[in-house]
Design a protein around this motif. Structure first.
Motif, short mmCIF file in Angstrom:
data_model
loop_
_atom_site.label_atom_id
_atom_site.label_comp_id
_atom_site.label_asym_id
_atom_site.label_seq_id
_atom_site.Cartn_x
_atom_site.Cartn_y
_atom_site.Cartn_z
N LYS A 275 0.82 -1.22 0.00
CA LYS A 275 0.00 0.00 0.00
C LYS A 275 0.85 1.26 0.00
N THR B 28 1.60 2.39 -3.65
CA THR B 28 0.55 2.65 -4.61
C THR B 28 0.26 4.14 -4.76
N GLN C 61 -6.06 6.55 -7.30
CA GLN C 61 -6.82 5.73 -8.24
C GLN C 61 -6.64 6.18 -9.69
N PHE D 209 -3.08 5.51 -10.97
CA PHE D 209 -2.84 4.08 -11.12
C PHE D 209 -3.49 3.54 -12.38
N TYR E 294 -5.62 -6.01 -14.18
CA TYR E 294 -5.40 -5.38 -12.89
C TYR E 294 -6.73 -5.26 -12.15
N SER F 26 -8.32 -2.63 -8.93
CA SER F 26 -8.12 -1.53 -7.98
C SER F 26 -9.39 -1.39 -7.16
N GLU G 191 -6.42 -1.19 -2.18
CA GLU G 191 -5.85 -2.41 -2.73
C GLU G 191 -5.58 -2.25 -4.23
N LYS G 192 -4.34 -2.50 -4.64
CA LYS G 192 -3.97 -2.45 -6.05
C LYS G 192 -3.33 -3.79 -6.40
#
Length: 347
Positions: free
Chosen positions: A99, A102, A105, A108, A129, A131, A135-136
């Motif tokens: 985390k 990252t 949003q 990413f 992926y 998201s 959490e990624k």
């Protein structure tokens, strides 16, 4: 996120390293390293055409059996990797990002869509992926033979020793993949964490560079990218201690360490270098080279009459990749061509 574009194919009219003969290789290594010639792409390009999978957290939880520890196949600075099975039966690798690493949003998603367009035979492809909140998660193609680090260390003794033919295949393939990142696009893609555990192997021991999607793209007008991750101990170029700047030439240094690992079979650092002149793998090899004892560093488990000269030439290429001055290091495109010259002459 900067948009990337493919670089045009062209031929290097000034120097074709792949055509150098054995006798001229040594002197040309120095000359070409210091040349200012343009570095056109001479590597096959393939762009990602299929859309990335956009998986839900439920999909990921089911595929990894709720991130079961028995499914962990890797754990690094960016996060933990799990072997997973998608609903259609496809086996993949899921990386759960730390985390702290990252982004927001929006950033990413933009980065994933950009990196998802990059595909090459020697890069581990990003398949999709997820998201969800903080959490990624990234979904990659699964590499059945694990990492180069796993095979070279063979700590359990359960793996066969990689012969020189396989090791050289890994060297030239990973060089091709890294050169593609550096020269296939504008702006360049800097990896920033080249190491043996980020060179993954498929069922045919074809190498694929992993984690390139987590590097930052640098803009066309910049020459470096600042980062809080300078790499992994043993692979970090000396200039990072002063500048904390990641560059393509920093990647070249790290790749030079990998070449030494392939040739010697030794780790970059460790207890075995405690009482050895040089203090680590790079220092030890360079000391031996200065004394004219390069043969002493060749892995005795794989060196023989057929591989000896190719291994010595590989050490020489590694040495220029490890130059203290970044400007004296070759580009990855030139490193790839140097290795092709070895293949043409000895293999």
């Amino acid at each position: 996120m900067n948009r990337i574009r493919k670089r045009d194919n062209s031929e290097d009219e000034e120097t074709d390293v792949s055509k150098l003969n054995t006798n001229s290789l040594d002197q040309n290594l120095y000359l070409i390293t210091n040349s200012k010639s343009k570095e056109p792409l001479s590597i096959n390009i393939a762009m990602f055409e299929q859309p990335l999978l956009k998986l839900t957290l439920v999909d990921i939880l089911e595929a990894t059996n709720n991130f079961c520890k028995s499914n962990i196949v890797g754990d690094g600075g960016f996060g933990t990797v799990y072997k997973a099975k998608l609903p259609d039966g496809k086996i993949v690798a899921v990386k759960k990002l730390n985390k702290s690493k990252t982004q927001g949003q929006r950033e990413f998603l933009a980065e994933m869509e950009t990196i998802g367009k990059v595909k090459h035979q020697n890069l581990v492809p990003l398949l999709g992926y997820c998201s969800f909140g903080e959490e990624k998660l990234l979904v990659y193609e699964y590499m059945v033979n694990g990492s180069l680090d796993l095979w070279l260390r063979n700590r359990t003794g359960g793996l066969e020793i990689l012969n020189w033919t396989k090791r050289f295949k890994i060297a030239i393939g990973s060089a091709r993949g890294l050169a593609f990142l550096h020269h296939g696009f504008i702006p360049h893609i800097i990896h920033r964490d080249i190491k043996a555990s980020n060179i993954l192997l498929n069922e045919d021991f074809e190498p694929k560079v992993a984690d390139f999607g987590l590097a930052r793209l640098i803009s066309a007008c910049e020459t470096h990218v600042s980062t809080d991750l300078a790499g992994t101990f043993g692979y970090i170029p000396p200039e990072y201690g002063q500048s904390w700047r990641s560059t393509t030439r920093g990647d070249v240094y790290s790749f030079g360490v990998i070449l030494l690992e392939l040739v010697t079979g030794k780790e970059p650092t460790g207890p075995e270098f405690k009482d050895i002149e040089g203090g680590n793998l790079v220092g030890w090899v360079l000391k031996k080279m200065k004394k004219g004892q390069v043969v002493d560093v060749l892995d005795p488990t794989v060196v023989n009459g057929a591989s000896k000269q190719a291994m010595i030439k590989t050490v020489q290429i590694a040495a220029i990749c490890l130059s203290e001055n970044p400007a004296s290091r070759p580009s990855m495109l030139h490193v790839f061509k140097f290795l092709k010259a070895i293949k043409n002459d000895f293999l």
